[in-house]
Design an enzyme around this catalytic site. Sequence first.
Site, PDB file in Angstrom:
ATOM      1  N   GLN A   1       4.130   5.623   3.005  1.00 36.68           N
ATOM      2  CA  GLN A   1       5.332   5.453   3.875  1.00 36.68           C
ATOM      3  C   GLN A   1       6.574   5.280   2.738  1.00 36.68           C
ATOM      4  O   GLN A   1       7.878   5.380   3.396  1.00 36.68           O
ATOM      5  CB  GLN A   1       5.302   4.254   4.830  1.00 36.68           C
ATOM      6  CG  GLN A   1       4.445   4.946   5.928  1.00 36.68           C
ATOM      7  CD  GLN A   1       4.817   6.030   6.791  1.00 36.68           C
ATOM      8  OE1 GLN A   1       6.155   6.182   6.969  1.00 36.68           O
ATOM      9  NE2 GLN A   1       4.055   6.598   7.568  1.00 36.68           N
TER      10      GLN A   1
ATOM     11  N   GLY B   1      -2.884  11.876   1.728  1.00 39.40           N
ATOM     12  CA  GLY B   1      -3.145  10.156   1.721  1.00 39.40           C
ATOM     13  C   GLY B   1      -4.363   9.644   1.896  1.00 39.40           C
ATOM     14  O   GLY B   1      -4.660   8.785   1.202  1.00 39.40           O
ATOM     15  N   THR B   2      -5.118  10.337   2.889  1.00 40.14           N
ATOM     16  CA  THR B   2      -6.512   9.672   3.140  1.00 40.14           C
ATOM     17  C   THR B   2      -7.339   9.902   1.906  1.00 40.14           C
ATOM     18  O   THR B   2      -7.892   8.827   1.687  1.00 40.14           O
ATOM     19  CB  THR B   2      -6.960  10.354   4.406  1.00 40.14           C
ATOM     20  OG1 THR B   2      -6.197  10.281   5.628  1.00 40.14           O
ATOM     21  CG2 THR B   2      -8.397  10.025   4.867  1.00 40.14           C
TER      22      THR B   2
ATOM     23  N   CYS C   1      -2.614   6.891  15.009  1.00 36.87           N
ATOM     24  CA  CYS C   1      -3.970   7.257  14.843  1.00 36.87           C
ATOM     25  C   CYS C   1      -5.194   6.394  16.013  1.00 36.87           C
ATOM     26  O   CYS C   1      -6.061   6.732  16.208  1.00 36.87           O
ATOM     27  CB  CYS C   1      -4.462   6.617  13.494  1.00 36.87           C
ATOM     28  SG  CYS C   1      -3.450   7.223  12.260  1.00 36.87           S
TER      29      CYS C   1
ATOM     30  N   SER D   1       1.602  10.965  -0.110  1.00 43.86           N
ATOM     31  CA  SER D   1       1.286  12.210   0.745  1.00 43.86           C
ATOM     32  C   SER D   1       2.589  13.128   1.204  1.00 43.86           C
ATOM     33  O   SER D   1       3.554  12.486   1.649  1.00 43.86           O
ATOM     34  CB  SER D   1       0.682  11.652   2.325  1.00 43.86           C
ATOM     35  OG  SER D   1       0.469  12.908   3.124  1.00 43.86           O
ATOM     36  N   GLY D   2       2.430  14.412   0.883  1.00 45.70           N
ATOM     37  CA  GLY D   2       3.558  15.248   0.971  1.00 45.70           C
ATOM     38  C   GLY D   2       4.078  15.366   2.483  1.00 45.70           C
ATOM     39  O   GLY D   2       5.368  15.469   2.545  1.00 45.70           O
ATOM     40  N   HIS D   3       3.314  15.431   3.407  1.00 46.94           N
ATOM     41  CA  HIS D   3       3.990  15.486   4.943  1.00 46.94           C
ATOM     42  C   HIS D   3       4.647  14.339   5.351  1.00 46.94           C
ATOM     43  O   HIS D   3       5.212  14.464   6.365  1.00 46.94           O
ATOM     44  CB  HIS D   3       2.854  15.982   5.713  1.00 46.94           C
ATOM     45  CG  HIS D   3       2.075  14.841   6.440  1.00 46.94           C
ATOM     46  ND1 HIS D   3       2.128  14.376   7.473  1.00 46.94           N
ATOM     47  CD2 HIS D   3       0.793  14.541   5.749  1.00 46.94           C
ATOM     48  CE1 HIS D   3       1.056  13.518   7.739  1.00 46.94           C
ATOM     49  NE2 HIS D   3       0.540  13.447   6.491  1.00 46.94           N
TER      50      HIS D   3
ATOM     51  N   ASN E   1       3.391   1.615   8.064  1.00 44.50           N
ATOM     52  CA  ASN E   1       3.502   2.603   8.883  1.00 44.50           C
ATOM     53  C   ASN E   1       3.754   2.355  10.244  1.00 44.50           C
ATOM     54  O   ASN E   1       4.374   3.195  10.951  1.00 44.50           O
ATOM     55  CB  ASN E   1       2.378   3.867   8.820  1.00 44.50           C
ATOM     56  CG  ASN E   1       1.099   3.178   8.977  1.00 44.50           C
ATOM     57  OD1 ASN E   1       0.624   2.478   8.235  1.00 44.50           O
ATOM     58  ND2 ASN E   1       0.296   3.672  10.092  1.00 44.50           N
TER      59      ASN E   1
HETATM   60  C1  LIG Z   1       0.247   9.002   6.904  1.00 48.68           C
HETATM   61  C2  LIG Z   1      -0.485   7.926   6.157  1.00 48.68           C
HETATM   62  C3  LIG Z   1      -1.673   8.106   5.639  1.00 48.68           C
HETATM   63  C4  LIG Z   1      -2.465   9.250   5.570  1.00 48.68           C
HETATM   64  O1  LIG Z   1      -2.097  10.307   4.877  1.00 48.68           O
HETATM   65  P1  LIG Z   1      -2.423  11.823   5.232  1.00 48.68           P
HETATM   66  O2  LIG Z   1      -1.718  12.511   4.114  1.00 48.68           O
HETATM   67  O3  LIG Z   1      -1.977  12.155   6.829  1.00 48.68           O
HETATM   68  O4  LIG Z   1      -3.993  11.849   5.188  1.00 48.68           O
HETATM   69  C5  LIG Z   1      -2.089   6.812   4.820  1.00 48.68           C
HETATM   70  N1  LIG Z   1      -1.246   5.810   4.700  1.00 48.68           N
HETATM   71  C6  LIG Z   1      -0.038   5.696   5.201  1.00 48.68           C
HETATM   72  C7  LIG Z   1       0.701   4.360   5.294  1.00 48.68           C
HETATM   73  C8  LIG Z   1       0.331   6.634   6.146  1.00 48.68           C
HETATM   74  O5  LIG Z   1       1.479   6.617   7.032  1.00 48.68           O
END
Ligand SMILES: *Cc1c(COP(=O)(O)O)cnc(C)c1O
Length: 387
Positions: free
Chosen positions: A180, A72-73, A326, A200-202, A152
């Site tokens: 999210q 996501g970053t 964070c 983002s996958g996780h 988030n």
């Molecule tokens: C977790 C998150 C990110 C970052 O994603 P990563 O894959 O951990 O870098 C960005 N935006 C939101 C809204 C998130 O919850």
Amino acid sequence: MENFIYMDHAATTPVDPDVLKTMEPWFIENFGNPSTLYSQGIMAAQAVEEARGKVAGTLGAEPEEIYFTSGGTESNNWAVKGIAESQAKKGGHIICSTIEHHAVLEPVKYLEKKGHEITWLSVDENGLVDPEDVRKAVRPDTVLLSVMYANNEVGTVQPIAEIGRIAKEAEVLFHTDAVQAVGKLPLDVRELGVDLLSLSGHKFYGPKGVGALYMRKQVKATPLLHGGAQERRRRAGTSNVPGIVGLGRALELATERMERDALREQELRDVLWEGIQARVPDVHLNGHPSIRLPGALNFRVEGIEGEAMILCLDMNRVGVSSGSACTTGSLEASHVLLAMGIPADEAHGSLRISLGRSTTKEHIDHFLEAFPPIAERLRDMSPIYNK
Ligand SMILES: *Cc1c(COP(=O)(O)O)cnc(C)c1O
């Protein structure tokens, strides 16, 4: 960790065993580099394209509009910096909400330092952006609008389709951080009218370190990473084949179970919140009462520090967050809660609980047993709570 009650699915989720099984052959047996021309590489390339097809299909996009990234970053950084650069001729004005994840906020602030002009969109007490504010903020030199899909920290879901219509009318490129929302809410990029979307996958039971950026066909963000010709020359670096395969499978599973999971999590969450309110006085919900992610519960507890509650809950085998994970450690009040007009001291006393697939009714019961005495004890010691 056995017996640990994980209630922080907004921070990350465990990899689904089915997803792990799908990933496994791509580490040792089929380890080929998808950029090579012999059969091992071709097989890996096919697996990547199959995953791309799955992601595209789920989002209502074309496969060539999906770019795999490291998460996501990276997707957010690419959308913000890449569009600012590719649109530089048009101007340097960016519109962004104040409640974005740091992975959007920080690149936008970075651009601000470099001379870009930013209009920050405020939110109401429930964390909602007013689409009319977007309309008012647009200028002829606006190059990008970024508003996240679901927050988030508090889970509030933005009126993205409505904002998308305004962006289209104004001919401004629209990015949404949907990290999210993907896998939790039904989502179609055409219906939403977004030009770029991060995932983002996780966050949906896939692996960490892999994500994607949807970029509409006619939209061209300047690459962040230069090197090989991967991802149609837009994102260099040997593809994370197991990660990409895992992300594809995780999204497929999340989509299949979306409705079921959402109903279950929402029900458990509502039981939890009713129970907390019945047992602990002076607690208040943060975020929208109804327009919010199914598993999300953020609330403030008058007179107590969030960090103290986290430590006490941890001793009771419960994992939750205060504000955003964070910001933990930096002890700054959550920018999201502050933006919603919550005073700093009350923001500090907030807990973020996010339920997920592992959550059971027993977990909820355990929390409802463990939490009230913790709140009572901490309040007894609190210099600011005397009711
Ligand atoms: C977790 C998150 C990110 C970052 O994603 P990563 O894959 O951990 O870098 C960005 N935006 C939101 C809204 C998130 O919850």
